[in-house]
Design a protein around this motif. Structure first.
Motif, PDB file in Angstrom:
ATOM      1  N   THR A  91       0.833  -1.207   0.000  1.00 54.32           N
ATOM      2  CA  THR A  91       0.000   0.000   0.000  1.00 54.32           C
ATOM      3  C   THR A  91       0.863   1.250   0.000  1.00 54.32           C
ATOM      4  OG1 THR A  91      -1.739  -1.174   1.197  1.00 54.32           O
ATOM      5  CG2 THR A  91      -1.821   1.235   1.223  1.00 54.32           C
ATOM      6  N   LEU A  92       1.876   1.285   0.845  1.00 57.91           N
ATOM      7  CA  LEU A  92       2.763   2.447   0.927  1.00 57.91           C
ATOM      8  C   LEU A  92       3.539   2.638  -0.374  1.00 57.91           C
ATOM      9  CD1 LEU A  92       4.013   1.870   4.558  1.00 57.91           C
ATOM     10  CD2 LEU A  92       2.695   3.860   3.775  1.00 57.91           C
ATOM     11  N   TRP A  96       3.552   5.786  -3.321  1.00 56.66           N
ATOM     12  CA  TRP A  96       4.820   6.473  -3.062  1.00 56.66           C
ATOM     13  C   TRP A  96       4.954   7.784  -3.827  1.00 56.66           C
ATOM     14  CZ3 TRP A  96       7.266   6.003   1.106  1.00 56.66           C
ATOM     15  CH2 TRP A  96       8.565   6.462   1.253  1.00 56.66           C
ATOM     16  N   GLU A  97       4.399   7.848  -5.019  1.00 56.04           N
ATOM     17  CA  GLU A  97       4.481   9.085  -5.798  1.00 56.04           C
ATOM     18  C   GLU A  97       3.718  10.224  -5.130  1.00 56.04           C
ATOM     19  OE1 GLU A  97       3.389   8.637  -9.851  1.00 56.04           O
ATOM     20  OE2 GLU A  97       5.076   7.319 -10.343  1.00 56.04           O
ATOM     21  N   ASP A  98       2.771   9.896  -4.272  1.00 53.50           N
ATOM     22  CA  ASP A  98       2.000  10.919  -3.555  1.00 53.50           C
ATOM     23  C   ASP A  98       2.570  11.214  -2.171  1.00 53.50           C
ATOM     24  OD1 ASP A  98       0.110  11.108  -5.655  1.00 53.50           O
ATOM     25  OD2 ASP A  98      -0.869   9.281  -4.926  1.00 53.50           O
ATOM     26  N   THR A  99       3.685  10.584  -1.847  1.00 53.69           N
ATOM     27  CA  THR A  99       4.342  10.791  -0.559  1.00 53.69           C
ATOM     28  C   THR A  99       5.310  11.963  -0.672  1.00 53.69           C
ATOM     29  OG1 THR A  99       4.149   8.448  -0.005  1.00 53.69           O
ATOM     30  CG2 THR A  99       5.817   9.710   1.177  1.00 53.69           C
ATOM     31  N   THR A 100       5.248  12.896   0.275  1.00 56.66           N
ATOM     32  CA  THR A 100       6.116  14.073   0.254  1.00 56.66           C
ATOM     33  C   THR A 100       7.348  13.818   1.107  1.00 56.66           C
ATOM     34  OG1 THR A 100       4.218  15.540  -0.026  1.00 56.66           O
ATOM     35  CG2 THR A 100       6.266  16.542   0.748  1.00 56.66           C
ATOM     36  N   LYS A 101       8.520  13.974   0.482  1.00 64.59           N
ATOM     37  CA  LYS A 101       9.783  13.712   1.168  1.00 64.59           C
ATOM     38  C   LYS A 101      10.640  14.981   1.115  1.00 64.59           C
ATOM     39  CE  LYS A 101       9.845  10.539  -1.868  1.00 64.59           C
ATOM     40  NZ  LYS A 101       8.407  10.465  -2.187  1.00 64.59           N
ATOM     41  N   ILE A 102      10.953  15.533   2.285  1.00 62.77           N
ATOM     42  CA  ILE A 102      11.698  16.784   2.370  1.00 62.77           C
ATOM     43  C   ILE A 102      13.015  16.544   3.106  1.00 62.77           C
ATOM     44  CG2 ILE A 102      11.676  19.176   3.180  1.00 62.77           C
ATOM     45  CD1 ILE A 102       8.629  19.086   3.049  1.00 62.77           C
ATOM     46  N   TYR A 103      14.082  17.099   2.547  1.00 60.55           N
ATOM     47  CA  TYR A 103      15.421  16.939   3.099  1.00 60.55           C
ATOM     48  C   TYR A 103      15.985  18.292   3.505  1.00 60.55           C
ATOM     49  CZ  TYR A 103      15.631  12.221   1.061  1.00 60.55           C
ATOM     50  OH  TYR A 103      15.399  10.904   0.746  1.00 60.55           O
ATOM     51  N   ALA A 104      16.928  18.262   4.438  1.00 60.62           N
ATOM     52  CA  ALA A 104      17.771  19.417   4.736  1.00 60.62           C
ATOM     53  C   ALA A 104      19.151  19.108   4.177  1.00 60.62           C
ATOM     54  CB  ALA A 104      17.850  19.654   6.243  1.00 60.62           C
ATOM     55  N   THR A 161      13.009  19.251  -1.715  1.00 53.59           N
ATOM     56  CA  THR A 161      11.878  18.340  -1.886  1.00 53.59           C
ATOM     57  C   THR A 161      12.119  17.443  -3.096  1.00 53.59           C
ATOM     58  OG1 THR A 161      10.335  19.949  -0.957  1.00 53.59           O
ATOM     59  CG2 THR A 161       9.389  18.167  -2.248  1.00 53.59           C
ATOM     60  N   LEU A 162      12.064  16.151  -2.874  1.00 53.16           N
ATOM     61  CA  LEU A 162      12.215  15.194  -3.969  1.00 53.16           C
ATOM     62  C   LEU A 162      10.901  15.088  -4.734  1.00 53.16           C
ATOM     63  CD1 LEU A 162      14.154  12.095  -2.581  1.00 53.16           C
ATOM     64  CD2 LEU A 162      14.919  13.705  -4.309  1.00 53.16           C
ATOM     65  N   LEU A 163      10.943  15.393  -6.016  1.00 48.38           N
ATOM     66  CA  LEU A 163       9.761  15.244  -6.865  1.00 48.38           C
ATOM     67  C   LEU A 163       9.802  13.935  -7.643  1.00 48.38           C
ATOM     68  CD1 LEU A 163       9.497  18.934  -8.089  1.00 48.38           C
ATOM     69  CD2 LEU A 163       8.399  17.852  -6.124  1.00 48.38           C
ATOM     70  N   THR A 164      10.985  13.344  -7.689  1.00 50.47           N
ATOM     71  CA  THR A 164      11.167  11.980  -8.195  1.00 50.47           C
ATOM     72  C   THR A 164      12.109  11.293  -7.218  1.00 50.47           C
ATOM     73  OG1 THR A 164      13.022  12.676  -9.591  1.00 50.47           O
ATOM     74  CG2 THR A 164      10.849  12.591 -10.631  1.00 50.47           C
ATOM     75  N   GLY A 165      12.273   9.999  -7.350  1.00 48.80           N
ATOM     76  CA  GLY A 165      13.100   9.281  -6.386  1.00 48.80           C
ATOM     77  C   GLY A 165      14.183   8.454  -7.030  1.00 48.80           C
ATOM     78  N   ALA A 207      -0.085   8.831   3.516  1.00 45.94           N
ATOM     79  CA  ALA A 207      -1.361   8.312   4.015  1.00 45.94           C
ATOM     80  C   ALA A 207      -1.107   6.988   4.719  1.00 45.94           C
ATOM     81  CB  ALA A 207      -2.337   8.121   2.863  1.00 45.94           C
ATOM     82  N   HIS A 208      -1.608   6.869   5.930  1.00 40.42           N
ATOM     83  CA  HIS A 208      -1.413   5.629   6.680  1.00 40.42           C
ATOM     84  C   HIS A 208      -1.999   4.457   5.884  1.00 40.42           C
ATOM     85  CE1 HIS A 208      -1.971   2.553   9.774  1.00 40.42           C
ATOM     86  NE2 HIS A 208      -0.965   3.156  10.402  1.00 40.42           N
ATOM     87  N   PRO A 209      -1.263   3.349   5.780  1.00 34.95           N
ATOM     88  CA  PRO A 209      -1.703   2.253   4.899  1.00 34.95           C
ATOM     89  C   PRO A 209      -2.986   1.570   5.331  1.00 34.95           C
ATOM     90  CG  PRO A 209       0.171   1.575   6.238  1.00 34.95           C
ATOM     91  CD  PRO A 209       0.030   3.055   6.417  1.00 34.95           C
ATOM     92  N   PHE A 210      -3.374   1.676   6.599  1.00 38.36           N
ATOM     93  CA  PHE A 210      -4.612   1.045   7.059  1.00 38.36           C
ATOM     94  C   PHE A 210      -5.758   2.048   7.165  1.00 38.36           C
ATOM     95  CE2 PHE A 210      -7.493  -0.271  10.499  1.00 38.36           C
ATOM     96  CZ  PHE A 210      -7.949  -1.460   9.952  1.00 38.36           C
ATOM     97  N   SER A 211      -5.532   3.161   7.860  1.00 34.24           N
ATOM     98  CA  SER A 211      -6.615   4.124   8.097  1.00 34.24           C
ATOM     99  C   SER A 211      -6.776   5.127   6.962  1.00 34.24           C
ATOM    100  CB  SER A 211      -6.354   4.884   9.394  1.00 34.24           C
ATOM    101  OG  SER A 211      -5.247   5.752   9.247  1.00 34.24           O
TER     102      SER A 211
END
Length: 243
Positions: A91-92, A96-104, A161-165, A207-211
């Motif tokens: 599910t996660l 994954w494309e809708d997951t926001t990943k931010i780095y410093a 912010t990673l827009l691709t991975g 988004a939490h994979p269950f709720s």
């Protein structure tokens, strides 16, 4: 959803901190220098191995398992999300494309503007090194957005912010733009003596994979970054969760 009391935390190695845990997921703040998962030469000193031992409470015969959703480079610190069931993992990864990943990231030089976008195609060579190309036929599209948080001397602290991975994406694209990450032994400035790679996965929203509930988890920027740009965070050193 509530984090558990984590009775198996004594099985975790120093520096690996659980930010959040429930029956479906475990989210950790991984230290720099630790692998996410095993390689041919290193099987046990990994976040995956440590968390497997943690959920088994040291019992090697336990059926409890951990599932890898994504990974961070060994040299990069910060947030890594693991699943505790195969369904949660799928599910996660599906979202994954809708997951926001931010780095410093602390990079060499000043950027010349407040924010920007890096777009190029990345190619992995036979020596496990990645390089950027403008030829779309050769590599995979990589897009990275950045914003300057602070500049001091010859360094800039960026919100990235990673827009691709893609593999080594931030490291390669920043170096290609003339602003390599401080402490990067593979893509950085020759003679750079900073003690570690100045790249940290500081926030993830998913988004939490269950709720299905939106979750944002944060891990503080490492205090060692202050050696380059001064104090980087005024909120203290505690990991945070926002639901």
């Amino acid at each position: 959803m509530h984090a558990s009391l984590r009775p198996g935390s004594r099985h975790l190695p120093p520096g690996l901190v659980i930010i959040y845990e429930d029956r479906d997921i475990i989210v950790v703040n991984k230290p720099a220098g630790m692998l996410t998962m095993a390689t041919e030469t290193e099987k046990t000193r990994t976040a995956y191995y440590a968390l497997t031992d943690y959920v088994r409470k040291g019992n090697a015969k336990s059926r409890y398992r951990i599932f890898i959703v994504h990974r961070l480079d060994r040299e990069t610190s910060g947030i890594v999300l693991f699943a505790k069931t195969e369904v949660a993992k799928r599910t996660l990864q599906d979202q994954w494309e809708d997951t926001t990943k931010i780095y410093a990231a602390v990079v060499h030089g000043q950027m010349g503007k407040a924010s920007g976008m890096l777009s190029s195609h990345l190619v992995e060579s036979g020596v496990h090194k990645v390089y950027a190309t403008r030829d779309a036929a050769l590599g995979k599209l990589a897009r990275t957005a950045w914003t300057v948080l602070k500049e001091r001397g010859g360094y800039s602290l960026l919100d990235v912010t990673l827009l691709t991975g893609r593999k080594h994406q931030i490291r390669v694209q920043m170096a290609d733009a003339g602003h390599p990450i401080a402490g990067d032994k593979k893509y950085g400035v020759k003679g750079d003596t900073f003690s570690r790679l100045a790249l940290h996965a500081r926030s993830i929203t998913f988004a939490h994979p269950f709720s299905g509930r939106s979750m944002t988890l944060d891990a503080p920027v490492p205090s060692v970054f202050a050696q380059l740009v001064g104090r980087v965070e005024a909120e203290g050193a505690e990991e945070k969760m926002r639901l």
